[in-house]
Design an enzyme around this catalytic site. Structure first.
Site, mmCIF file in Angstrom:
data_model
loop_
_atom_site.group_PDB
_atom_site.id
_atom_site.type_symbol
_atom_site.label_atom_id
_atom_site.label_comp_id
_atom_site.label_asym_id
_atom_site.label_seq_id
_atom_site.Cartn_x
_atom_site.Cartn_y
_atom_site.Cartn_z
ATOM 1 N N ASN A 5 74.674 80.055 25.632
ATOM 2 C CA ASN A 5 73.526 80.960 25.583
ATOM 3 C C ASN A 5 73.304 81.611 24.224
ATOM 4 O O ASN A 5 72.171 81.899 23.849
ATOM 5 C CB ASN A 5 73.719 82.054 26.646
ATOM 6 N N SER A 54 64.618 76.723 23.660
ATOM 7 C CA SER A 54 63.420 77.541 23.528
ATOM 8 C C SER A 54 62.204 76.639 23.418
ATOM 9 O O SER A 54 62.284 75.511 22.917
ATOM 10 C CB SER A 54 63.516 78.430 22.286
ATOM 11 N N TYR A 75 64.371 76.984 2.817
ATOM 12 C CA TYR A 75 64.751 77.540 4.106
ATOM 13 C C TYR A 75 63.621 78.390 4.654
ATOM 14 O O TYR A 75 63.072 79.251 3.958
ATOM 15 C CB TYR A 75 66.011 78.403 3.961
#
Length: 345
Positions: A153, A202, A220
């Protein structure tokens, strides 16, 4: 992008957002074009008494309640100090499972475990687990003697490029590599128990590009980094199921929904995250509602191994998420990274 929009439109938080936007447009119309204090007053009254009820129904999504008795079963939950991980651990402990929570710092892990035991009237054990440190992952796994359900998780999103203790880009290293290594170490126990592996991904994975190499060696971007790490969570599940499904393993990935007060953005204080945080207070699920699909994948016989789930049912991910070639490539990359970074352990 059209495909991403099609996926998004099925989510409770998207329906809630469209409802809110429609109400804003209606309010603007009334203010500027309806020159009647009576109609404006009536509209405001309707909004006060009806808007919240309708919006709550739209954003909450489906719920899942299990009556299973998990006595003699051991469940591991990473990232259970707060958010949906904490709620997941509580709900599983209420079902009489022995719940082991992996949390950074042993004293903190023990303190949180005591809190969760008290809240659930159950049995929760806390062990130190730092997913940014593969030596910590190994030490955690060595303490485990039995596991029936592994819930990966924990998750982070970094505003700026950072690195784990093993020199990996932090978002990918934490969200995927740390969990990949933990799962590999626990696989013999999971196979022995015909266990379940649940990766909390997600909907944001749909923004990952098909040609991603997951490495982020050059530029990034925090949203790109987290979307690619969440894509990796799904690909990991697909390859787990392909490789070990015939040995009794059942692996699931899921989108928990937009959840209020999640800890995912705790390391990102950018204006984007502040806007998202404000919006989430209106359109997002509660923490308990956000834990529903995790519990569904961990417990329900209707959840489908090897599939991506959302809103307590099988959902359609991006096309690349079910790309078997990409899943094998990521698995091989992950093994290579693990072997290189842990050869001294």
């Amino acid at each position: 992008m059209a495909f991403s929009l099609k996926i998004a439109l099925k989510e409770p938080e998207t329906k809630s957002a469209l409802f809110v936007f429609g109400n804003i447009l209606l309010f603007i119309f009334i203010i500027f074009f309806v020159h009647s204090g009576t109609y404006t007053f009536i509209y405001i009254i309707i909004q006060i008494f009806i808007f919240r009820i309708i919006n709550e129904r739209l954003r909450s999504g489906h719920s899942y309640t299990s009556t299973k008795n998990l006595n003699n079963q051991t469940v591991i939950v990473t990232g259970a100090a707060s958010g949906i991980g904490r709620m997941t651990a509580i709900e599983l402990a209420k079902l009489h499972a022995r719940v082991i929570v992996g949390i950074r710092n042993q004293m903190r892990a023990e303190r949180v475990a005591q809190e969760l035991s008290k809240e659930s009237n159950g049995n929760v054990i806390g062990y130190n687990l730092d997913l940014t440190d593969l030596a910590s992952v190994k030490a955690f796994a060595e303490k485990i003697d039995k596991v029936d359900i592994l819930i990966n998780n924990a998750g982070v999103i970094k505003e700026h490029k950072e690195f784990t203790k093993d020199g990996l880009e932090s978002t990918f290293g934490t969200n995927h590599i740390g969990h990949f290594y933990l799962t590999q170490l626990l696989l013999p126990l999971l196979i022995k128990s015909n266990g379940r592996i649940v990766n909390v991904s997600s909907q944001g994975h749909v923004y990952a590009k098909e040609n991603t190499d997951f490495i982020h060696s050059n530029s990034y971007d925090p949203f790109r980094a987290v979307s690619e790490s969440k894509l990796a969570n799904i690909l990991h599940v697909n390859e787990l199921q392909r490789r070990y499904g015939n040995q009794g393993i059942k692996a699931y990935s899921l989108h928990p929904g937009g959840v209020r007060t999640t800890g995912l953005s705790r390391d990102n204080k950018s204006y984007k995250m502040l806007i998202i945080s404000l919006l989430s207070k209106i359109i997002s699920k509660s923490i308990r509602q956000g834990a529903m699909t995790t519990l569904y994948c961990a417990l329900s016989d209707e959840a489908q191994p090897g599939k991506y789930h959302s809103n307590c049912r099988v959902a359609q991910p991006s096309s690349i998420a079910y790309d078997s070639k990409k899943a094998r490539e990521l698995w091989e990359l992950s093994e290579k990274i693990i072997n290189e970074k842990t050869k001294h352990l």
